[in-house]
Scaffold this motif. Sequence first.
Motif, short mmCIF file in Angstrom:
data_model
loop_
_atom_site.label_atom_id
_atom_site.label_comp_id
_atom_site.label_asym_id
_atom_site.label_seq_id
_atom_site.Cartn_x
_atom_site.Cartn_y
_atom_site.Cartn_z
N THR A 60 17.82 6.22 -26.34
CA THR A 60 17.63 5.78 -27.72
C THR A 60 17.49 4.26 -27.85
O THR A 60 16.84 3.78 -28.76
CB THR A 60 18.80 6.24 -28.61
N GLN A 61 18.07 3.49 -26.92
CA GLN A 61 18.00 2.04 -27.02
C GLN A 61 16.89 1.44 -26.16
O GLN A 61 16.64 0.25 -26.21
CB GLN A 61 19.34 1.42 -26.59
N GLY A 62 16.21 2.24 -25.37
CA GLY A 62 15.25 1.73 -24.40
C GLY A 62 13.81 1.89 -24.82
O GLY A 62 13.50 2.41 -25.89
N LEU A 63 12.92 1.46 -23.95
CA LEU A 63 11.49 1.48 -24.19
C LEU A 63 10.83 2.77 -23.72
O LEU A 63 9.91 3.27 -24.35
CB LEU A 63 10.85 0.28 -23.48
N SER A 64 11.28 3.31 -22.60
CA SER A 64 10.70 4.57 -22.12
C SER A 64 11.13 5.70 -23.05
O SER A 64 12.21 5.67 -23.63
CB SER A 64 11.11 4.85 -20.67
N GLY A 65 10.26 6.67 -23.20
CA GLY A 65 10.56 7.77 -24.11
C GLY A 65 9.68 8.96 -23.82
O GLY A 65 9.22 9.16 -22.68
N LEU A 78 4.50 -3.38 -18.11
CA LEU A 78 3.58 -3.88 -19.11
C LEU A 78 3.46 -2.79 -20.16
O LEU A 78 3.16 -1.63 -19.82
CB LEU A 78 2.22 -4.18 -18.48
N THR A 79 3.72 -3.12 -21.42
CA THR A 79 3.67 -2.11 -22.48
C THR A 79 2.25 -1.96 -23.01
O THR A 79 1.37 -2.78 -22.74
CB THR A 79 4.59 -2.49 -23.66
N GLY A 107 3.72 7.10 -22.74
CA GLY A 107 4.36 6.65 -23.96
C GLY A 107 3.98 5.21 -24.23
O GLY A 107 2.81 4.84 -24.18
N ARG A 108 4.96 4.35 -24.44
CA ARG A 108 4.73 2.93 -24.71
C ARG A 108 4.55 2.10 -23.43
O ARG A 108 4.29 0.91 -23.51
CB ARG A 108 5.88 2.35 -25.53
N ILE A 109 4.66 2.73 -22.26
CA ILE A 109 4.54 2.03 -20.98
C ILE A 109 3.13 2.21 -20.43
O ILE A 109 2.73 3.32 -20.10
CB ILE A 109 5.56 2.56 -19.95
N ARG A 110 2.39 1.11 -20.32
CA ARG A 110 1.06 1.17 -19.70
C ARG A 110 1.20 1.30 -18.19
O ARG A 110 0.52 2.09 -17.55
CB ARG A 110 0.26 -0.09 -20.04
N ASN A 111 2.10 0.48 -17.61
CA ASN A 111 2.29 0.50 -16.16
C ASN A 111 3.65 -0.11 -15.85
O ASN A 111 3.98 -1.16 -16.40
CB ASN A 111 1.18 -0.31 -15.49
N PHE A 142 8.41 9.04 -14.47
CA PHE A 142 8.80 8.21 -13.34
C PHE A 142 8.57 9.00 -12.06
O PHE A 142 8.96 10.16 -11.98
CB PHE A 142 10.29 7.85 -13.43
N HIS A 143 7.97 8.38 -11.04
CA HIS A 143 7.74 9.04 -9.76
C HIS A 143 8.40 8.21 -8.66
O HIS A 143 8.00 7.07 -8.41
CB HIS A 143 6.24 9.19 -9.49
#
Length: 122
Positions: A23-28, A73-74, A49-53, A33-34
């Motif tokens: 809830t507090q982070g950027l990944s969603g 990088l978002t 999501g909001r993560i480009r790379n 993740f690999h």
Amino acid sequence: MQSPFSQISERLHHRRFVVANNTQGLSGAGTVFHYQVEGHAISSTYQGGRIRNGQQVGRVTGPDTIELLYQCLTTEGELLAGWSRGTVGVDEIGLTTLAFSWGWLAGATGGGESRYVELVSD
């Protein structure tokens, strides 16, 4: 002979994970993740999501613990970096789980806790 850290390699190497709670982070939703593990060294890539790379690098610190540095990088063009310390576990149906305490080092402030679960392919 197995190393005391071999459980982490077995639980992370070539496996993918999705967010269970962050809830507090950027990944969603949509961030995947690999992970790769070679001895005590851990690396991963992530996106969605909001993560480009994004990339992570880290190490095994105990039989069920790891620490990571991450950068991303978002999709909005933000460049962010942080740290995390986590525990590798197993849920009631046998999927690998990750639980982290984390914080930002650059590009943002604050931190929090997050949980991830193994993504099972059909």
